[in-house]
Design an enzyme around this catalytic site. Structure first.
Site, PDB file in Angstrom:
ATOM      1  N   HIS A   1     -10.707   0.956   2.776  1.00 37.43           N
ATOM      2  CA  HIS A   1     -10.514   2.228   4.054  1.00 37.43           C
ATOM      3  C   HIS A   1     -11.668   2.296   4.685  1.00 37.43           C
ATOM      4  CE1 HIS A   1      -8.841   6.643   5.547  1.00 37.43           C
ATOM      5  NE2 HIS A   1      -9.612   6.563   5.810  1.00 37.43           N
TER       6      HIS A   1
ATOM      7  N   GLY B   1      -2.094  12.638   5.084  1.00 32.60           N
ATOM      8  CA  GLY B   1      -0.603  12.079   4.574  1.00 32.60           C
ATOM      9  C   GLY B   1       0.520  12.128   5.346  1.00 32.60           C
TER      10      GLY B   1
ATOM     11  N   ASP C   1       1.367   3.196   3.018  1.00 37.96           N
ATOM     12  CA  ASP C   1       0.357   3.922   3.242  1.00 37.96           C
ATOM     13  C   ASP C   1       1.550   5.115   2.994  1.00 37.96           C
ATOM     14  OD1 ASP C   1      -2.153   4.886   2.668  1.00 37.96           O
ATOM     15  OD2 ASP C   1      -2.378   5.147   4.219  1.00 37.96           O
TER      16      ASP C   1
ATOM     17  N   HIS D   1       1.283  -0.830  -0.111  1.00 40.37           N
ATOM     18  CA  HIS D   1      -0.034  -0.333   0.090  1.00 40.37           C
ATOM     19  C   HIS D   1       0.683   1.393  -0.192  1.00 40.37           C
ATOM     20  CE1 HIS D   1      -3.486   2.290   2.024  1.00 40.37           C
ATOM     21  NE2 HIS D   1      -3.134   3.203   1.125  1.00 40.37           N
TER      22      HIS D   1
ATOM     23  N   LYS E   1      -9.326  -1.145  -4.279  1.00 39.41           N
ATOM     24  CA  LYS E   1      -9.491  -0.419  -3.564  1.00 39.41           C
ATOM     25  C   LYS E   1     -11.278   0.371  -2.895  1.00 39.41           C
ATOM     26  CE  LYS E   1      -8.137   2.279   0.254  1.00 39.41           C
ATOM     27  NZ  LYS E   1      -7.285   3.369  -0.579  1.00 39.41           N
TER      28      LYS E   1
ATOM     29  N   HIS F   1       1.390   5.019  -2.333  1.00 35.32           N
ATOM     30  CA  HIS F   1       0.878   5.884  -3.331  1.00 35.32           C
ATOM     31  C   HIS F   1       2.225   6.593  -3.401  1.00 35.32           C
ATOM     32  CE1 HIS F   1      -2.895   5.762  -1.042  1.00 35.32           C
ATOM     33  NE2 HIS F   1      -2.926   5.743  -0.596  1.00 35.32           N
TER      34      HIS F   1
ATOM     35  N   HIS G   1      -4.695  -0.427   6.526  1.00 40.49           N
ATOM     36  CA  HIS G   1      -4.532   0.159   7.741  1.00 40.49           C
ATOM     37  C   HIS G   1      -5.222  -0.209   9.182  1.00 40.49           C
ATOM     38  CE1 HIS G   1      -7.070   3.130   5.949  1.00 40.49           C
ATOM     39  NE2 HIS G   1      -6.192   3.207   4.792  1.00 40.49           N
TER      40      HIS G   1
END
Ligand SMILES: [Zn+2]
Length: 464
Positions: free
Chosen positions: A188, A338, A316, A71, A157, A73, A243
């Site tokens: 999520h 983030g 993440d 995971h 996702k 980004h 997460h």
């Protein structure tokens, strides 16, 4: 460590790493490893290793499979000021990550052509291997699932809250699709209603960073997980909870498993390191979703990792330019959610896990490598040191100390939430398919070494 050229190379062996402690599924074993054409061709005591073009003496350090970060980004064409395949994969290599599974950020990866474009860009720019998560699911795109799976993009996702809220009907449809065609729905899980209502309590208090966490209480996570598990139970689809952060969330997952629901989960290094009160010290940099939790929740994450209730640690990784954090100084709602993380997974697990006796080496291997490889259909090509597997490896120094600072980080963002922390345990060298991609403090390969890794092992059932 010393490197030397081998005298002869009659067996076409490109690389030997000798005098290591190999982290195998059975535990730590002394010996070495030989690599030919990017794959492990021998694993033995030093005396039985073949000659090779290059020989590295590991000086009794630990050699383990490279991390698989399921995971992260890394690339979004609309947000390439945040991260990109080159900078993100360098940060990965410097953290011992040899394969990341890119997660969409704001742009959709929900068609075969969007996946193809991302794969092309990744193979041009990444220095480590990668797979793709697809998403984000909504009421018009869940029908793409059977079309993406043959491409090796088999993880989808969804969100139960903004910014990509999908209602329970969409999640039911998606989990039914993966029950039929294979694959995983990664969710999520925070309940939208709880967030909306609790955000009202913060009226006027948004200058305190902790308000972000108070507006998204643990109950939001627990309720969403319970609901998703009920849907997975009904449909039979593989649910992966993104997460997890709370004791209540872990409780729901464990209860679901006890009654046979196919549910797996992951935890992030920042939730294992920081806790909620740190937010007022760290400011908007510490804003992420789900938010930091209490010390008790953090302790429950470590114990769930130890007993196997959490299968993997993922970054993440979702950093941003510093100004997108600083705008939240007076109103935390304005800050980007983030943090960085792909360079820190292994460091946190070595420093806070292994060196503090919270997890064993066997568990370290499982949560960083073999479990994500098995769950996301990359095993045994990835996720294990054995003959025939890709030579994806990281050499670690368990006793080396370092003070974390932004200037050692390869992420594009130029800051780190771990700034100033003293940690013990450092990745020294990283190899992707036998090619050294990182050594000490620098990357050692040009962009483009990375290859797309299709997820296999997913069952495609016959129609009718
Ligand atoms: Zn994410």
């Amino acid at each position: 460590m010393t490197a030397s050229a081998g005298a002869e190379n009659s067996n076409n062996v490109d690389l030997v790493i000798r005098n290591a402690q190999l982290l195998l599924e059975s535990g730590l074993v002394r010996g070495g490893i030989a690599v030919s054409n990017g794959k492990i061709c021998a694993l033995s005591s030093d005396a039985h290793l073949p000659e090779a073009v290059e020989v590295i003496d590991a000086d009794s350090k630990i050699l383990m499979p490279g991390l698989i970060d399921a995971h992260a980004h890394i690339h979004d064409s609309e947000m390439d000021d945040h991260e990109d395949f080159t900078t993100g994969s360098r940060a990965a290599a410097a953290g011992g990550v040899t394969t990341f599974i890119d997660m969409p950020l704001v742009g959709q990866t929900d068609t075969v052509s969007a996946a193809d474009a991302k794969i092309k860009l990744g193979e041009d720019l990444s220095i480590v291997d990668f797979s793709l998560n697809s998403g984000m699911l909504n009421d018009s795109n869940y029908t793409m699932i059977p079309h993406m799976i043959p491409k090796g993009v088999a993880s989808f996702k969804a969100f139960t809250c903004p910014p990509f809220y999908a209602n329970t009907g969409v999640i039911t449809r998606a989990l039914s699709e993966v029950a039929e065609y294979g694959g995983i729905v990664t969710i999520h899980s925070e309940d939208q209603g709880i967030i909306e209502e609790f955000s009202k309590d913060m009226d006027g208090d948004w200058d305190a960073p902790i308000s972000h966490a108070l507006a998204r209480p643990p109950l939001a996570e627990q309720l969403a997980i319970r609901q998703n598990i009920a849907i997975a139970d009904e449909t039979g689809g593989h649910l992966h909870i993104a997460h997890v952060t709370t004791k209540g969330g872990i409780h729901e997952i464990e209860r679901g498993r006890l009654r046979g629901v196919i549910v797996t989960t992951e935890v992030c290094p920042h939730h294992l390191t920081f806790y909620r009160d740190d937010m007022n010290r760290l400011g908007p940099k510490s804003k992420m979703n789900p938010p930091l939790r209490t010390k008790e929740d953090r302790a429950s994450l470590w114990s769930a990792l130890l007993r196997g209730s959490i299968e993997m640690v993922v970054s993440d990784h979702a950093p941003c330019p510093l100004d997108k954090k600083e705008v939240g100084q007076d109103d935390i709602r304005e800050a980007w959610s983030g943090v960085d993380g792909i360079q820190m997974i292994l460091r946190v697990l070595l420093s806070e896990g292994i060196n503090k006796g919270r997890i064993s080496f066997k568990r370290l291997l499982q949560v960083t490598s073999s479990n994500p490889a098995k769950i996301f259909g990359l095993y045994p090509r990835k996720g294990v040191l054995q003959v025939g597997s890709d030579a994806d490896m990281v050499l670690i120094d368990l006793t080396k100390e370092e003070k974390i600072s932004a200037d050692m980080m390869f992420s594009k963002c130029g800051w780190t939430i771990y700034e100033g922390m003293k940690m013990t345990g450092v990745p020294l060298m990283t190899f992707v398919r036998g090619q050294k991609v990182f050594e000490f403090d620098r990357t050692t390969v040009k962009p483009g070494h990375g290859r797309f890794q299709p997820m296999g092992g997913v069952v495609q059932r016959e129609e009718g």
